[in-house]
Design a protein around this motif. Sequence first.
Motif, PDB file in Angstrom:
ATOM      1  N   HIS A 127       0.867  -1.186   0.000  1.00  0.00           N
ATOM      2  CA  HIS A 127       0.000   0.000   0.000  1.00  0.00           C
ATOM      3  C   HIS A 127       0.897   1.228   0.000  1.00  0.00           C
ATOM      4  O   HIS A 127       1.097   1.895   1.024  1.00  0.00           O
ATOM      5  CB  HIS A 127      -0.931  -0.031   1.207  1.00  0.00           C
ATOM      6  N   PRO A 132      -4.097   2.249  -0.194  1.00  0.00           N
ATOM      7  CA  PRO A 132      -4.237   0.803  -0.297  1.00  0.00           C
ATOM      8  C   PRO A 132      -4.384   0.358  -1.747  1.00  0.00           C
ATOM      9  O   PRO A 132      -5.002   1.051  -2.566  1.00  0.00           O
ATOM     10  CB  PRO A 132      -5.490   0.488   0.518  1.00  0.00           C
ATOM     11  N   ALA A 166      -7.206  -1.559   5.613  1.00  0.00           N
ATOM     12  CA  ALA A 166      -5.959  -2.175   5.169  1.00  0.00           C
ATOM     13  C   ALA A 166      -5.425  -3.002   6.333  1.00  0.00           C
ATOM     14  O   ALA A 166      -5.453  -2.568   7.478  1.00  0.00           O
ATOM     15  CB  ALA A 166      -4.951  -1.093   4.777  1.00  0.00           C
TER      16      ALA A 166
END
Length: 366
Positions: A127, A132, A166
């Motif tokens: 990421h 992300p 994430a």
Amino acid sequence: MNPIRVTEVHLGDEEEKLVLEVLRSGHLAQGPVVARLEAGFCDLVGTAHAVAVSSGTAALQLGLRAAGIGRGVEVITSPFTFVATLSAILDVGATARFADVGDDLCVDPGSVAGLVNDHTAAILPVHLFGLPADLPALERIAQAHRLRLVEDAAQAHGAVVADRAAGSWDIGCFSLYATKNVTTGEGGVVTTDDDDVADRLRLLRNQGMRERYRYEVVGTNARLTDLQAAVGVAQMGRLPAYAAARAANAARLLDGLAGTPGLALPSVPAGRTHAWHQFTVRVLPDARLDRTALAAALAADGVETGVYYPRLAWKYACFAEHPGVVPDPTPKAAAAAAQVLSLPVHPHLTGGDLDRVVDAVRRHLG
Ligand SMILES: *Cc1c(COP(=O)(O)O)cnc(C)c1O
């Protein structure tokens, strides 16, 4: 004029108080404060488990090992990343394959799909800069081929895709290094809902030991200390305000820099929130100054910048000659490495600092 740094870390009363408490308790190694930090990551990421370790690199190594990734299998990752993503794959004995990146500078799911074969065991998206990767698309590929999805979320504390954090998609690996959005100086965390992976992680970080002198696997010492975790617990408390400040700073830079000739600005695809670890522009071939000249001109104005990262991770002899590295062609990633420049976006910038950054960039490229 005082220089504007590309990263700045502020530690305050809360960090001091918690560190002092640990010091006075006499319990410096892994203990209740590490558990508190882990509970904070479970809250942030929404996973059943968070296992604190000694670094983001250890998080990646042990995350891969706990998922059974090792010799004889391939891991598909991004070539445009910090070196630890790659070294962790090689450390566990796996082979690294490289997918090209999209405009988001994260692995392009189409390119990932093209690399999947009978040896593939995991996809390891990065990421990058706090944005992300396209996790819903990557998850579909992983599920179709029964692959693990190990996220390099080292820069993406609090980022979200399709309403999921994430680090919550299978095995999430965070860094708590000094410059990251949450810091303990050195440290890392692995997040997962998989009970078996979490159990193996707790064994691996602690010499493979289930209870005193009962070893079940060959482990290592990758424990975080309560002293470090005390800083992290205080930092976690600051994260919501800092994340909001980073987002506001990024919005102001996007607004101020819109339409600058020769400059491509970062964009956030629909459905994703950016953690704005870095605000990274691309200096295009038709810009009035090239990247090196622009960075030098900005430095002369007291605006520090960073190049993350100047080369693809494997483009060093120690990796290029490594038997675990397959030099897959990734032209978009190579182009990005030649163009990226990160501008200050950290939460301690003032409105005046942001104006200075915008004015300086516009003046040099306009
Ligand atoms: C910082 C970082 C790591 C490694 O984390 P450490 O805590 O420094 O070991 C891995 N991947 C990325 C993308 C990072 O930015």
